[in-house]
Design a protein around this motif. Structure first.
Motif, PDB file in Angstrom:
ATOM      1  N   VAL A  18       0.838  -1.206   0.000  1.00 36.37           N
ATOM      2  CA  VAL A  18       0.000   0.000   0.000  1.00 36.37           C
ATOM      3  C   VAL A  18       0.868   1.250   0.000  1.00 36.37           C
ATOM      4  N   LEU A  24      -5.505   0.543  -2.364  1.00 29.13           N
ATOM      5  CA  LEU A  24      -5.810  -0.780  -1.848  1.00 29.13           C
ATOM      6  C   LEU A  24      -5.991  -1.796  -2.964  1.00 29.13           C
ATOM      7  N   ALA A  27      -2.636  -2.805  -4.454  1.00 32.73           N
ATOM      8  CA  ALA A  27      -1.916  -3.646  -3.488  1.00 32.73           C
ATOM      9  C   ALA A  27      -2.510  -5.053  -3.448  1.00 32.73           C
TER      10      ALA A  27
END
Length: 305
Positions: A18, A24, A27
């Motif tokens: 992140v 998000l 990631a």
């Protein structure tokens, strides 16, 4: 920070991903998990540390000062974990490692060369160390963990070691093809009476076993030459200096056409070659692989004769 909290590797991987990607979703794709899983890992990490790591906006996540301070340590931990994992994989795949074998020079001369050639060709990154030692020393090398395992015939194994038969063998008399004993298919211990014999010196290697067996058979052996190495006994016998007593596998491995190997009977005495390990200690993948290679190379000779 909760004093009982320790970040998990998964939480640290999510944090670094992140921090680098700022999103998000990105990631999650890198880590092959769902976006909600990454969000939960970051939240767990923040709760455990009792500090905010990212300031959230509609477009991205911005690391806080705490996250900036934490990043180098997290990256270093993950590098170490990855290096450890790679090391374990390489050990398991025999791409690295070390194997130390304790064995007597006489035995090593005929059981090791082909196995070493094969193993070194198949696993060139594994280092083989051969600890050649006296017959009464190789078990001590195993117990002292100076060697991963030993190859030989322990006289009194004891409860501290485990043994596995590698090669079935027995004591034999070796003589020239023109010797009177050569015409016999088997030779009894009683037939050795009055024969000038060659074998190893008292207290060394197989000599205690030879003397004890001759005593049980009621035979007084006439040993005229005592040697330290069975190779010496073989050339003495080939030169006409008299029959020699030794394990049959060693005599057959010499492959001298002028010599005849006859098993000794009444009684027949086993002299098996064994893998000796310290009880309670397992072999590494590399050590076990070498034992397996050794078994394969000796398989033709391992059948009882």
């Amino acid at each position: 920070m909760n004093p009982n909290f320790s970040p998990t590797i998964r939480q640290l991987r999510a944090f670094v991903a992140v921090h680098q990607l700022r999103k998000l979703g990105a990631a999650a794709q890198r880590l092959f998990v769902t976006q909600s899983a990454v969000s939960m890992l970051i939240r767990q990490l923040e709760d455990g540390l009792q500090t905010r790591l990212f300031d959230r906006s509609t477009r991205s996540l911005q690391p806080t000062a705490a996250a900036q301070d934490m990043l180098p340590m997290a990256e270093r931990i993950l590098r170490d974990v990855d290096a450890l994992s790679t090391g374990f994989r390489e050990l398991g795949a025999l791409e690295r490692g070390r194997v130390c074998v304790a064995i007597t020079p006489t035995l090593a001369g005929f059981v090791m060369p082909e196995a070493v050639r094969r193993f070194s060709h198949e696993h060139p990154q594994v280092r083989l160390v051969i600890d050649d030692c006296a017959p009464d020393q190789f078990v001590a090398r195993v117990l002292g963990e100076q060697a991963d395992f030993g190859i030989g015939t322990p006289e009194r194994p004891g409860a501290e070691v485990d043994t596995r038969t590698l090669l079935r063998d027995h004591l034999a008399v070796v003589c020239r093809a023109d010797h009177a004993l050569a015409v016999r298919r088997t030779v009894r211990w009683a037939d050795l009476a009055g024969q000038p014999l060659i074998t190893v010196r008292p207290g060394y290697g197989i000599r205690p076993l030879i003397d004890a067996t001759a005593g049980r058979a009621g035979v007084a052996l006439e040993v005229v030459n005592e040697v330290s190495f069975l190779s010496t006994a073989l050339w003495m016998t080939a030169s006409g200096m008299g029959p020699s007593l030794m394990p049959s596998a060693y005599a057959r491995a010499a492959n001298d056409p002028s010599l005849v190997v006859r098993p000794l009977s009444a009684p027949r005495v086993s002299r098996d070659v064994m893998v000796v390990t310290k009880r309670g200690r397992s072999l590494s993948a590399a050590a076990q692989s070498f034992v397996d290679t050794l078994s394969r190379t000796l398989r033709p000779a391992a059948q009882p004769k």
